[in-house]
Design a protein around this motif. Structure first.
Motif, mmCIF file in Angstrom:
data_model
loop_
_atom_site.group_PDB
_atom_site.id
_atom_site.type_symbol
_atom_site.label_atom_id
_atom_site.label_comp_id
_atom_site.label_asym_id
_atom_site.label_seq_id
_atom_site.Cartn_x
_atom_site.Cartn_y
_atom_site.Cartn_z
ATOM 1 N N SER A 20 0.858 -1.185 0.000
ATOM 2 C CA SER A 20 0.000 0.000 0.000
ATOM 3 C C SER A 20 0.891 1.231 0.000
ATOM 4 C CB SER A 20 -0.894 0.012 1.237
ATOM 5 O OG SER A 20 -0.106 0.002 2.404
ATOM 6 N N LEU A 21 0.366 2.353 -0.467
ATOM 7 C CA LEU A 21 1.154 3.564 -0.594
ATOM 8 C C LEU A 21 0.706 4.612 0.403
ATOM 9 C CD1 LEU A 21 1.199 3.870 -4.471
ATOM 10 C CD2 LEU A 21 2.962 2.916 -2.999
ATOM 11 N N LEU A 36 8.297 -5.102 -0.384
ATOM 12 C CA LEU A 36 9.011 -5.204 -1.647
ATOM 13 C C LEU A 36 10.291 -6.008 -1.493
ATOM 14 C CD1 LEU A 36 8.575 -1.557 -2.914
ATOM 15 C CD2 LEU A 36 7.563 -3.586 -3.916
ATOM 16 N N ALA A 37 11.022 -5.749 -0.436
ATOM 17 C CA ALA A 37 12.328 -6.377 -0.265
ATOM 18 C C ALA A 37 12.215 -7.870 -0.059
ATOM 19 C CB ALA A 37 13.064 -5.743 0.904
ATOM 20 N N SER A 38 11.210 -8.308 0.657
ATOM 21 C CA SER A 38 11.090 -9.724 0.983
ATOM 22 C C SER A 38 10.126 -10.461 0.070
ATOM 23 C CB SER A 38 10.624 -9.881 2.432
ATOM 24 O OG SER A 38 9.353 -9.278 2.609
ATOM 25 N N ALA A 39 9.459 -9.702 -0.851
ATOM 26 C CA ALA A 39 8.499 -10.293 -1.790
ATOM 27 C C ALA A 39 7.391 -11.045 -1.063
ATOM 28 C CB ALA A 39 9.206 -11.205 -2.795
ATOM 29 N N GLN A 40 7.007 -10.573 0.112
ATOM 30 C CA GLN A 40 5.879 -11.150 0.820
ATOM 31 C C GLN A 40 4.593 -10.682 0.160
ATOM 32 O OE1 GLN A 40 6.178 -13.384 3.381
ATOM 33 N NE2 GLN A 40 8.302 -13.302 2.734
ATOM 34 N N ILE A 41 3.550 -11.476 0.280
ATOM 35 C CA ILE A 41 2.302 -11.133 -0.374
ATOM 36 C C ILE A 41 1.165 -11.087 0.621
ATOM 37 C CG2 ILE A 41 3.032 -12.146 -2.553
ATOM 38 C CD1 ILE A 41 1.284 -14.539 -1.912
ATOM 39 N N SER A 42 0.237 -10.186 0.386
ATOM 40 C CA SER A 42 -0.953 -10.131 1.214
ATOM 41 C C SER A 42 -2.165 -10.660 0.455
ATOM 42 C CB SER A 42 -1.210 -8.684 1.655
ATOM 43 O OG SER A 42 -1.360 -7.858 0.520
ATOM 44 N N GLU A 43 -2.110 -10.640 -0.861
ATOM 45 C CA GLU A 43 -3.200 -11.146 -1.690
ATOM 46 C C GLU A 43 -2.603 -11.550 -3.022
ATOM 47 O OE1 GLU A 43 -7.267 -9.494 -3.827
ATOM 48 O OE2 GLU A 43 -6.320 -8.378 -2.207
ATOM 49 N N SER A 44 -3.019 -12.681 -3.568
ATOM 50 C CA SER A 44 -2.443 -13.122 -4.829
ATOM 51 C C SER A 44 -3.528 -13.695 -5.728
ATOM 52 C CB SER A 44 -1.358 -14.177 -4.588
ATOM 53 O OG SER A 44 -1.930 -15.347 -4.051
ATOM 54 N N PRO A 61 -2.992 -1.853 -16.928
ATOM 55 C CA PRO A 61 -3.155 -3.122 -16.201
ATOM 56 C C PRO A 61 -4.573 -3.293 -15.687
ATOM 57 C CG PRO A 61 -2.112 -1.513 -14.785
ATOM 58 C CD PRO A 61 -2.251 -0.863 -16.130
ATOM 59 N N PRO A 62 -4.972 -4.527 -15.381
ATOM 60 C CA PRO A 62 -6.299 -4.748 -14.815
ATOM 61 C C PRO A 62 -6.381 -4.235 -13.381
ATOM 62 C CG PRO A 62 -5.062 -6.794 -14.832
ATOM 63 C CD PRO A 62 -4.236 -5.780 -15.570
ATOM 64 N N LYS A 63 -7.589 -4.115 -12.885
ATOM 65 C CA LYS A 63 -7.825 -3.639 -11.534
ATOM 66 C C LYS A 63 -7.086 -4.518 -10.537
ATOM 67 C CE LYS A 63 -11.541 -2.574 -8.261
ATOM 68 N NZ LYS A 63 -13.013 -2.570 -8.054
ATOM 69 N N GLY A 64 -6.425 -3.873 -9.583
ATOM 70 C CA GLY A 64 -5.722 -4.610 -8.539
ATOM 71 C C GLY A 64 -4.239 -4.756 -8.760
ATOM 72 N N VAL A 65 -3.770 -4.495 -9.998
ATOM 73 C CA VAL A 65 -2.329 -4.583 -10.271
ATOM 74 C C VAL A 65 -1.726 -3.201 -10.096
ATOM 75 C CG1 VAL A 65 -0.575 -5.072 -12.006
ATOM 76 C CG2 VAL A 65 -2.598 -6.520 -11.835
ATOM 77 N N PRO A 66 -0.787 -3.041 -9.190
ATOM 78 C CA PRO A 66 -0.266 -1.711 -8.889
ATOM 79 C C PRO A 66 0.633 -1.155 -9.981
ATOM 80 C CG PRO A 66 0.981 -3.362 -7.693
ATOM 81 C CD PRO A 66 -0.151 -4.090 -8.373
#
Length: 326
Positions: A20-21, A36-44, A61-66
């Motif tokens: 999130s920004l 970003l550094a650890s490439a952890q994900i909250s939703e995929s 890009p489609p909705k949801g892709v930052p």
């Protein structure tokens, strides 16, 4: 968007909503940096290239892709060690990304920093730098034909990444982050050979010491370039050579070495062959992903993914709609 997908890839998934920004678009909050550094994900979710849309010459890009800002690209890549491998198209993508992340002002990146001739045509003509000049690479000084055009660059470190004197004395080459390097290998057969798994492959061992991410972009030379033919069997066609490099790079990937394979864009000719190469790449990826999910054979679940650039750029590759140049 190319960097956004690299950032979003981890272990056979294309990831969205990674971070999130803050309200301030120029400030990267600590949670964003950690994500970003650890490439952890909250939703995929799985994202297909055809979910994206073209509006004129703009790719949406489609909705949801930052949409990833240059400051966020830098924060991510300074925590990785990356080697780009491929032809001139891959080289120019690499050079543009580097120019975006190292601009003096990341909110005002001048066109000359990302697509001027000296920037995107390094190691060509009067811009030759040839082999890697940085001695902290295990691959430094490899006197092989394949490494005659090996560019090595370090991304600027963040304040929290700067080592103390004691850390500098005790650090090893493998602990260093922020390597951002390029290797010109335009043919499938050479990449398949140098990245083949096996204890006897000294080149792959050194690459593993230097990098944790390999980005491969090849294909343009496979159509009509004699250099890409197999020396001992010139009847082996481009699709067979592609399968060979896909198998080698998939097998070379591991929890410590992520491999991202980028499908080729289109030349002004031979559209059918390029489409065939794209179909083979996507089919290979689906097969290894499904095999991994079923647990059919050991080692099928590897750190390997595909960036389907060819399908993305296809609508702007033919006739009057074609985006010309590299």
């Amino acid at each position: 968007s190319f960097a956004a997908i690299i950032i979003s890839v981890n272990n056979l998934q294309l990831v969205t909503n990674v971070f999130s920004l803050d309200e301030d678009p120029n400030h990267l909050n600590p949670n964003t940096a950690d994500a970003l550094a650890s490439a952890q994900i909250s939703e995929s979710k799985s994202v297909d290239a055809l979910d994206y849309a073209w509006i004129g010459m703009n790719w949406v890009p489609p909705k949801g892709v930052p949409i990833v800002r240059p400051s966020e690209m830098l924060e991510y890549f300074r925590h990785r060690n990356v080697l780009f491998i491929g032809d001139s198209l891959m080289k120019r993508a690499y050079a543009t990304l580097y120019g975006m992340m190292t601009a003096p002002d990341l909110t005002d990146i001048k066109p000359s920093l990302v697509d001027s001739y000296p920037v995107i045509n390094f190691n060509k003509g009067k811009n030759l730098t040839l082999t890697c000049k940085l001695k902290d690479r295990s691959t430094h000084g490899i006197m092989l034909e394949a490494f005659r055009f090996h560019e090595c660059r370090d991304l600027p470190a963040g304040e929290s990444d700067l080592p103390t004197n004691k850390q500098s004395e005790n650090s090893t080459a493998t602990e260093k982050k922020g390597r951002f390097d390029h290797l010109f290998l335009p043919c499938y057969r050479t990449a398949a050979y140098y990245l083949r798994p096996g204890e006897d492959n000294e080149i792959l061992r050194r690459i593993r010491e230097d990098y944790d991410l390999i980005v491969i972009g090849q294909g343009a030379w496979e159509i009509g370039e004699p250099e890409c033919l197999m020396p001992n069997d010139k009847k082996v066609q481009a699709p067979e050579r592609l399968v060979s490099v896909l198998k080698s790079t998939h097998a070379a990937s591991s929890p410590d070495l992520q491999v991202l394979f980028r499908t080729s864009g289109f030349s002004a000719h031979s559209h059918n062959t390029t489409r065939k190469l794209i179909e083979i790449t996507n089919s290979f990826y689906r097969n290894v992903t499904q095999s991994a999910g079923r647990g059919e054979f050991e080692g099928s679940r590897r750190n390997f993914t595909v960036l389907d650039w060819g399908s993305v750029i296809s609508p702007r590759s033919m006739g009057e709609d074609r985006i010309h140049g590299d």
